[in-house]
Design an enzyme around this catalytic site. Structure first.
Site, PDB file in Angstrom:
ATOM      1  N   ARG A 110       0.806   4.246  -2.840  1.00  0.00           N
ATOM      2  CA  ARG A 110       0.630   5.689  -2.580  1.00  0.00           C
ATOM      3  C   ARG A 110       1.838   6.469  -3.112  1.00  0.00           C
ATOM      4  O   ARG A 110       1.676   7.554  -3.675  1.00  0.00           O
ATOM      5  CB  ARG A 110       0.477   5.945  -1.076  1.00  0.00           C
ATOM      6  CG  ARG A 110      -0.639   5.160  -0.420  1.00  0.00           C
ATOM      7  CD  ARG A 110      -1.890   5.985  -0.134  1.00  0.00           C
ATOM      8  NE  ARG A 110      -3.072   5.144  -0.115  1.00  0.00           N
ATOM      9  CZ  ARG A 110      -3.519   4.480   0.944  1.00  0.00           C
ATOM     10  NH1 ARG A 110      -2.899   4.575   2.086  1.00  0.00           N
ATOM     11  NH2 ARG A 110      -4.606   3.739   0.856  1.00  0.00           N
ATOM     12  N   GLU A 138     -11.147  -2.729  13.928  1.00  0.00           N
ATOM     13  CA  GLU A 138     -11.529  -1.969  12.731  1.00  0.00           C
ATOM     14  C   GLU A 138     -12.337  -2.812  11.753  1.00  0.00           C
ATOM     15  O   GLU A 138     -11.759  -3.526  10.920  1.00  0.00           O
ATOM     16  CB  GLU A 138     -10.273  -1.425  12.023  1.00  0.00           C
ATOM     17  CG  GLU A 138     -10.614  -0.609  10.788  1.00  0.00           C
ATOM     18  CD  GLU A 138      -9.412   0.005  10.081  1.00  0.00           C
ATOM     19  OE1 GLU A 138      -8.258  -0.273  10.476  1.00  0.00           O
ATOM     20  OE2 GLU A 138      -9.626   0.767   9.127  1.00  0.00           O
ATOM     21  N   LYS A 177     -12.706   1.262  15.639  1.00  0.00           N
ATOM     22  CA  LYS A 177     -12.323   2.109  14.504  1.00  0.00           C
ATOM     23  C   LYS A 177     -13.272   1.823  13.344  1.00  0.00           C
ATOM     24  O   LYS A 177     -13.012   0.947  12.523  1.00  0.00           O
ATOM     25  CB  LYS A 177     -10.865   1.824  14.108  1.00  0.00           C
ATOM     26  CG  LYS A 177     -10.403   2.579  12.870  1.00  0.00           C
ATOM     27  CD  LYS A 177      -8.902   2.621  12.747  1.00  0.00           C
ATOM     28  CE  LYS A 177      -8.467   3.247  11.439  1.00  0.00           C
ATOM     29  NZ  LYS A 177      -7.053   3.584  11.414  1.00  0.00           N
ATOM     30  N   THR A 231       0.835  -1.209   0.000  1.00  0.00           N
ATOM     31  CA  THR A 231       0.000   0.000   0.000  1.00  0.00           C
ATOM     32  C   THR A 231       0.867   1.256   0.000  1.00  0.00           C
ATOM     33  O   THR A 231       0.589   2.226  -0.723  1.00  0.00           O
ATOM     34  CB  THR A 231      -0.950   0.004   1.220  1.00  0.00           C
ATOM     35  OG1 THR A 231      -1.718  -1.187   1.178  1.00  0.00           O
ATOM     36  CG2 THR A 231      -1.871   1.199   1.221  1.00  0.00           C
ATOM     37  N   GLY A 264     -10.950   6.453   5.012  1.00  0.00           N
ATOM     38  CA  GLY A 264     -11.505   5.609   3.951  1.00  0.00           C
ATOM     39  C   GLY A 264     -11.543   6.204   2.562  1.00  0.00           C
ATOM     40  O   GLY A 264     -12.279   5.720   1.708  1.00  0.00           O
ATOM     41  N   LYS A 320      -3.708  -2.580  15.891  1.00  0.00           N
ATOM     42  CA  LYS A 320      -4.832  -2.433  14.961  1.00  0.00           C
ATOM     43  C   LYS A 320      -5.008  -3.699  14.130  1.00  0.00           C
ATOM     44  O   LYS A 320      -4.021  -4.365  13.779  1.00  0.00           O
ATOM     45  CB  LYS A 320      -4.570  -1.265  14.016  1.00  0.00           C
ATOM     46  CG  LYS A 320      -5.720  -1.015  13.041  1.00  0.00           C
ATOM     47  CD  LYS A 320      -5.338  -0.013  11.978  1.00  0.00           C
ATOM     48  CE  LYS A 320      -5.038  -0.715  10.664  1.00  0.00           C
ATOM     49  NZ  LYS A 320      -4.814   0.206   9.546  1.00  0.00           N
ATOM     50  N   LYS A 331       0.331  -2.367  13.615  1.00  0.00           N
ATOM     51  CA  LYS A 331      -0.654  -3.090  12.785  1.00  0.00           C
ATOM     52  C   LYS A 331      -0.361  -4.577  12.928  1.00  0.00           C
ATOM     53  O   LYS A 331       0.768  -5.020  12.677  1.00  0.00           O
ATOM     54  CB  LYS A 331      -0.476  -2.673  11.331  1.00  0.00           C
ATOM     55  CG  LYS A 331      -1.286  -3.458  10.309  1.00  0.00           C
ATOM     56  CD  LYS A 331      -0.840  -3.001   8.911  1.00  0.00           C
ATOM     57  CE  LYS A 331      -1.443  -3.818   7.794  1.00  0.00           C
ATOM     58  NZ  LYS A 331      -2.830  -3.440   7.540  1.00  0.00           N
TER      59      LYS A 331
END
Ligand code: 13P
Length: 342
Positions: free
Chosen positions: A33, A177, A219, A29, A262, A136, A97
């Site tokens: 980006r 989440e 979350k 990811t 999101g 998370k 994470k």
């Protein structure tokens, strides 16, 4: 389980109108980006970018906790300071994470289950030893033709609760989440219905598996129309739908709700969070704050472009978005604050 410590950490993460910064993009990811922003997709660039984030002056005034990725939590500066130590020095709690990404569910086309439970108890112990205080796990629920099925909601709820219980056993506050994705053309009403179903299943499983509500954070997504829905509701409509959905589903014992962004723009993510805190201030049993990645980071990444000379301007943009969201958490955000030079 150290109940008192979990409660204290969870409360600390949502105290003083602060929120979380998600900077835990997986390598895939992060590279995606970077590629969109024209930045080279290398380990050195990811390290430079995350160093830029955690050394941003004033970040700790708005951010209580930073969610790190495995690569980042192990990194050190050339002088030998660990990134964890830099985060702590900024007055920010380090998080990690723990999920290993969402994979297709066999026989359920278009639906995903998040992996990462194997060996999780041992990984938690290792991260706790490195200084992590919270964690998370992201589950994704997709809205489409005939989906989500109750099978995918149940599977993800069970796995989220397994993760949360293991975190609390090991001393980490779990950020749970369940993300109902914004992709597609669905309406706000459809998002409400799916988010409500998902939260009911998640809290049912959290309760069945003995998770301490006071020692966790939720979350969630905001209740929104999909990105390609022709009818886009106003800020107040989103705030009302989101809070109504949360009031139906989230136990008052949970100390905080920390939204993901999101794919919303930074300004909208702040305005919607602000509207919730303004319109429902007295009725909210939990802190309503943020755990944004893109809605805080994107302007900074676009300014940085991978160039050392752009670091100060990028850090200023990052601190600005973090501060806008702290104002939104306090119900004090206005669009004028975006244009005032500071
Ligand atoms: P976004 O705010 O970019 O949605 O990311 C939040 C997050 O941590 C997703 O897991």
């Amino acid at each position: 389980m150290d109940t008192a410590k979990l409660k204290e950490t969870a409360a600390q993460l949502v105290a003083n109108h602060k929120g979380l910064l998600a900077m835990d993009e997986s390598t895939a990811t992060a590279n995606k980006r970077f590629s969109e922003a024209g930045i080279a997709q290398t380990q050195a660039m990811r390290e430079a970018y995350r160093h830029l984030i955690i050394t941003t002056p004033g970040l700790g005034d708005s951010i209580s906790g930073a969610i790190l990725y495995d690569e980042t939590i192990r990194q050190k500066t050339p002088e030998g300071a660990s990134f964890v130590a830099l985060v702590e020095k900024a007055g920010i709690l380090p998080g990690i994470k723990l999920d290993l990404g969402a994979k297709s569910i066999p026989f359920f086309p278009g639906e995903k289950i998040t992996e990462g439970l194997d060996g999780l108890r041992e990984r938690i112990a290792e991260y706790v030893a490195m200084g992590a205080r919270f964690a998370k796990w992201r589950a994704v629920i997709t809205i489409g033709d005939g989906i989500p099925t109750s099978t995918s909601i149940e599977l993800n709820a069970q796995v989220l609760a397994r993760y949360a219980a293991l975190c609390q056993e090991g001393g980490l506050v779990p950020v749970v989440e369940p993300e109902v994705l914004m992709d597609g053309t669905h309406s706000l009403e459809r998002c409400f219905e799916v988010t409500e179903r998902t939260h009911h299943a998640v809290f049912d499983q959290l309760s069945k598996q003995g998770v301490l509500f006071e020692g966790m954070l939720l979350k969630p997504n905001m209740v929104l129309a999909a990105l390609d829905c022709p009818e886009q509701p106003g800020v107040e409509e989103v705030a009302d739908a989101t809070v109504s959905c949360l009031l139906r589903t989230v136990p008052a014992a949970v100390p905080g709700v920390v939204f993901l962004s999101g794919g919303q723009t930074g300004g909208l993510a702040s305005a919607r969070l602000n509207a919730m805190n303004v319109r429902f201030r007295a009725r909210l049993p939990w802190a309503v704050t943020f755990s944004y990645a893109r809605a805080i980071q994107q302007p900074a990444m676009d300014i940085w472009k991978g160039e050392a000379a752009n670091v100060p301007a990028a850090q200023k943009a990052l601190e600005h978005r973090a501060r806008m969201n702290r104002a939104a958490r306090a119900g004090e955000y206005t669009a004028d604050m975006e244009t005032v030079a500071d």
